[in-house]
Design an enzyme around this catalytic site. Structure first.
Site, PDB file in Angstrom:
ATOM      1  N   THR A 110       0.850  -1.187   0.000  1.00  0.00           N
ATOM      2  CA  THR A 110       0.000   0.000   0.000  1.00  0.00           C
ATOM      3  C   THR A 110       0.890   1.242   0.000  1.00  0.00           C
ATOM      4  O   THR A 110       1.964   1.253   0.609  1.00  0.00           O
ATOM      5  CB  THR A 110      -1.033  -0.027   1.146  1.00  0.00           C
ATOM      6  OG1 THR A 110      -1.870   1.122   1.026  1.00  0.00           O
ATOM      7  CG2 THR A 110      -0.393  -0.070   2.517  1.00  0.00           C
ATOM      8  N   GLU A 111       0.461   2.245  -0.755  1.00  0.00           N
ATOM      9  CA  GLU A 111       1.307   3.395  -1.076  1.00  0.00           C
ATOM     10  C   GLU A 111       1.856   4.106   0.154  1.00  0.00           C
ATOM     11  O   GLU A 111       2.920   4.715   0.103  1.00  0.00           O
ATOM     12  CB  GLU A 111       0.527   4.431  -1.909  1.00  0.00           C
ATOM     13  CG  GLU A 111       0.123   3.976  -3.280  1.00  0.00           C
ATOM     14  CD  GLU A 111      -1.295   3.444  -3.288  1.00  0.00           C
ATOM     15  OE1 GLU A 111      -1.571   2.449  -2.567  1.00  0.00           O
ATOM     16  OE2 GLU A 111      -2.116   4.013  -4.018  1.00  0.00           O
ATOM     17  N   ASN A 112       1.084   4.080   1.232  1.00  0.00           N
ATOM     18  CA  ASN A 112       1.501   4.832   2.412  1.00  0.00           C
ATOM     19  C   ASN A 112       2.556   4.120   3.246  1.00  0.00           C
ATOM     20  O   ASN A 112       2.850   4.554   4.362  1.00  0.00           O
ATOM     21  CB  ASN A 112       0.289   5.195   3.279  1.00  0.00           C
ATOM     22  CG  ASN A 112      -0.555   3.996   3.666  1.00  0.00           C
ATOM     23  OD1 ASN A 112      -0.861   3.163   2.813  1.00  0.00           O
ATOM     24  ND2 ASN A 112      -0.926   3.889   4.907  1.00  0.00           N
TER      25      ASN A 112
END
Lengths: 227, 235, 227, 235
Positions: free
Chosen positions: A53-55
């Protein structure tokens, strides 16, 4: 026609299930916010994909029970997640190095429109407050960029089109579309039909598909469970 | 998913003639000596090797050069306490050298791993190491355009590793290892200790497994500096 | 003249001592390999500088005793070091982000030649096997770039010159020179004399300095202990 | 060297009108709520704020906007479960928006901290977010040139911190915080716990102190998401 489509079309869960069958063991996968997130639920047994996930998390697992959320442990959709063994945290520049650097095997996203040359429009309707998030990075970085989508809009217009009319997310980036009616590869500037729902003919599909819908070898019926 | 391999020979087996290989380490710290020596045993030729240095004494990269595996070095500082092997080949015109400022080398490798094909740096502007490179001015200052650096393989050394390829490093032995892990199309890590999944806290992972393709445990790894002080020669 | 110079010139330790007096409390400092490393020994009491080394350590301390070296804990000169409390390790790209990104307060290096416009030549004599290391990054990144050097070469030629004739390390980068005879700032395309050894006149210095040696206010005598 | 400050008010006191301020966090995780609220108390105007989002509910960045501190947002995703505050100002033309793809935003910030004035990325090529930007072709592929992003101040949130500014982060609350620490000319960290020097293992430091100018302990920090679920409003 629209009644026929409604009758034969796959549910979102079925589309997600079908996409999940193509994810190999050991693949690194990023799932877009919303509908694509369902893909994680349908991983075949004996295969282990690692979700990014990007975060800044690799190797997250299921959502926690309500009341057990830790809001420092979230995904790009700001939903609470849990960790699988072997998970890792990292900062945003490293996270997008994974994406942009070609380390993700698959990104699975939603779409407003996909063009036969692989162009994708999925971030802006041109109205209201614009917001892009990580979509433009994902479509330019992942080895395979797959779209999950209804085959047509609510008004019955094709979402697979000759040429995108909406603001682009990326140019020539989509490799495969899992629609509510078909599995379609984007190859050589055209749509190539691989699988379709049993109740429709190739010509039925062409009637609701913009651009060229080619065939290249056998077209099989999509086999999905009731979901 | 299990990236563990049973032997060093298996770990280096995909590396063939003409490959570009990044090798971690700064001097002796963080140098994957056992992987390098296994590669010498396999014996591919015409390799391009990327490392900060160009070997020391007669082990590790120096031994690779001495055994005739290396056609070209890309490095910042081909000097060491005993640089004879590289020096002699270089002065005889038998090995090519691409000299890159150390920070530019690090950033080019990081760019290779991060999907950044080119970037601008003030480093080397106006010097002979920037000759022939595009330049640009931003906000009144001059910069050199540098390209990413990728490799077919990266051989690195880590302290702890798990079967998914998550890694930690020991002290200053970290150096180029994490960024080379990112920039290698196929990254092999020799780890001092293989730990079970979860054996590395998620917040303490330095190299996430996505950058690593194979892990092989070498629990009794030698330190290059120590080998050189003992006068070791490989093979 | 050369006898006079020999008589009045500072030792390397004295040059390093003088440079150390200008390092403020809390400064982040990178010391070049060799002679500049001596600066660390002469930190004034009650001031704490944090030393950075290119290979990924901040906050290192003295050299360990012989026999107590850990060769995974070294500096950029590949010498064994120890850690002070509050030290940190990081990888090479982060290490040079600190340098290139302007986070270092001072870099102190040796020199073959320094020109009055601040150009520095310190990496290549043009012969043998070339090696550059991190010098070109340091001179373009640190807020202050200071040079420690003999004022003249072994043959008595000026090392502070009108224009560098040797391969450059960086353009217009040097801010201050601590030589064996003087402390000189590089400002506005000329050398500005700030301090000099007591036994020489400004004209004596001009005789062994290439380029323009200007004064701008008082020139004081360098006060250094016997070292 | 002691970077500890005694109060949040002191920590934000240098931030004046017209400043550019990076604020860490992704949604509520890693958002330095107490620093933001102290900044609202101080009340500078015409700020440019850099964050992935543009606030949620009526606390944190949303409250900054609601209280009239912010002239411009640079972000990738100005949407949230309750984006009313930003939306209304934006649609009324009262706040400027620079929309940046998330990975480009992260890389521009990292470049600002790393002294890289510009770089090329494939992201956004051929889209309206690349309009007017230079492009270049490398190895047959097209890329957009992007510039570094720096800020006068960075306000970040960490888990552990020491007096030299070394920091660790809690789980996914890491996100933009380490790179903003690098890109801020003056970086202030609120930390959950101040530990003595040596309280963070040198190998486990995520942000080395060189990137941090001031540290203030907030042991009872609020989580933005929790505040919003409680319907909190600041001030």
């Amino acid at each position: 026609m629209s009644e026929t489509l409604e009758k034969h079309k796959l549910s979102n869960a079925q589309i997600a299930w079908r996409a999940a069958q193509d994810i190999e063991d050991g693949a690194y996968v990023n799932l877009g916010i919303g509908f694509p997130e369902m893909v994680a639920k349908f991983q075949p047994e004996n295969r282990q994909a690692v979700f990014h996930t990007e975060n800044g998390v690799l190797g997250f697992g299921k959502a926690p029970k309500e009341g057990e959320e830790d809001w420092d442990l979230i995904n790009a959709g700001k939903k609470a997640i849990t960790l699988n063994p072997g998970a890792a945290f990292f900062h945003h520049a490293d996270s997008f190095s994974m994406i942009r650097g070609g380390h993700l095997d698959v990104a699975i996203l939603g779409a407003f429109q996909v063009a036969q040359n692989g162009d994708l429009a999925n971030w802006s309707t041109g109205k209201g407050v614009p917001a892009v998030g990580g979509a433009m990075d994902l479509v330019n970085g992942a080895k395979r960029v797959c779209v999950l989508t209804d085959h047509v809009t609510k008004n019955g217009e094709p979402k697979l089109v000759d040429r995108c009319t909406m603001p682009l997310t990326g140019v020539g980036c989509v490799t495969r579309v899992y629609s509510s009616l078909a599995v379609i590869d984007v190859e050589g500037g055209r749509f190539v039909l691989r699988e379709k729902v049993a109740g429709l003919s190739v010509d039925d599909l062409r009637a609701v598909t913009g651009g060229e819908l080619a065939t290249d070898g056998e077209v099989i019926d999509i086999a999905v469970p009731d979901l | 998913m299990d990236k563990r391999l049973g032997s060093l020979a298996e770990a280096v087996s995909p590396i063939g003639d003409g490959a570009t290989v990044m090798i971690g380490g700064f001097g002796g710290s963080g140098a994957p000596i056992e992987l390098i020596h296994a590669l010498i045993d396999k014996g591919p030729k015409n390799l391009t090797v990327i490392n900060n240095n160009a070997g020391n004494g007669h082990v590790g990269i120096a031994a690779m050069i001495e055994q005739g595996l290396v056609a070209k070095m890309i490095c910042s500082f081909p000097r060491s306490s005993d640089p004879r092997v590289f020096n002699e080949k270089y002065l005889a015109g038998e090995i090519e050298l691409e000299l890159v400022p150390q920070g530019t080398l690090a950033e080019r490798i990081r760019a290779g791993g991060a999907g950044i094909p080119a970037f601008y740096t003030p480093t080397a502007y106006g010097t002979e190491l920037a000759e022939g490179k595009p330049t640009a001015e931003f906000d009144g200052k001059h910069y050199v355009q540098e390209r990413w650096l990728k490799a077919d393989f990266a051989l690195i050394k880590a302290e702890l590793g798990d079967q998914m390829g998550n890694l930690t490093y020991r002290m200053a032995a970290r150096n180029f290892n994490p960024i080379m892990a990112m920039a290698g199309a196929h990254t092999v890590a020799q780890v001092g200790t293989l730990v079970p999944l979860g054996g590395i806290e998620p917040e303490q992972v330095i190299t996430p497994g996505i950058f690593v393709d194979a892990v092989v445990e070498v629990s009794d790894a030698k330190q290059e500096e120590v080998l050189n002080r003992e006068g070791a020669v490989y093979p």
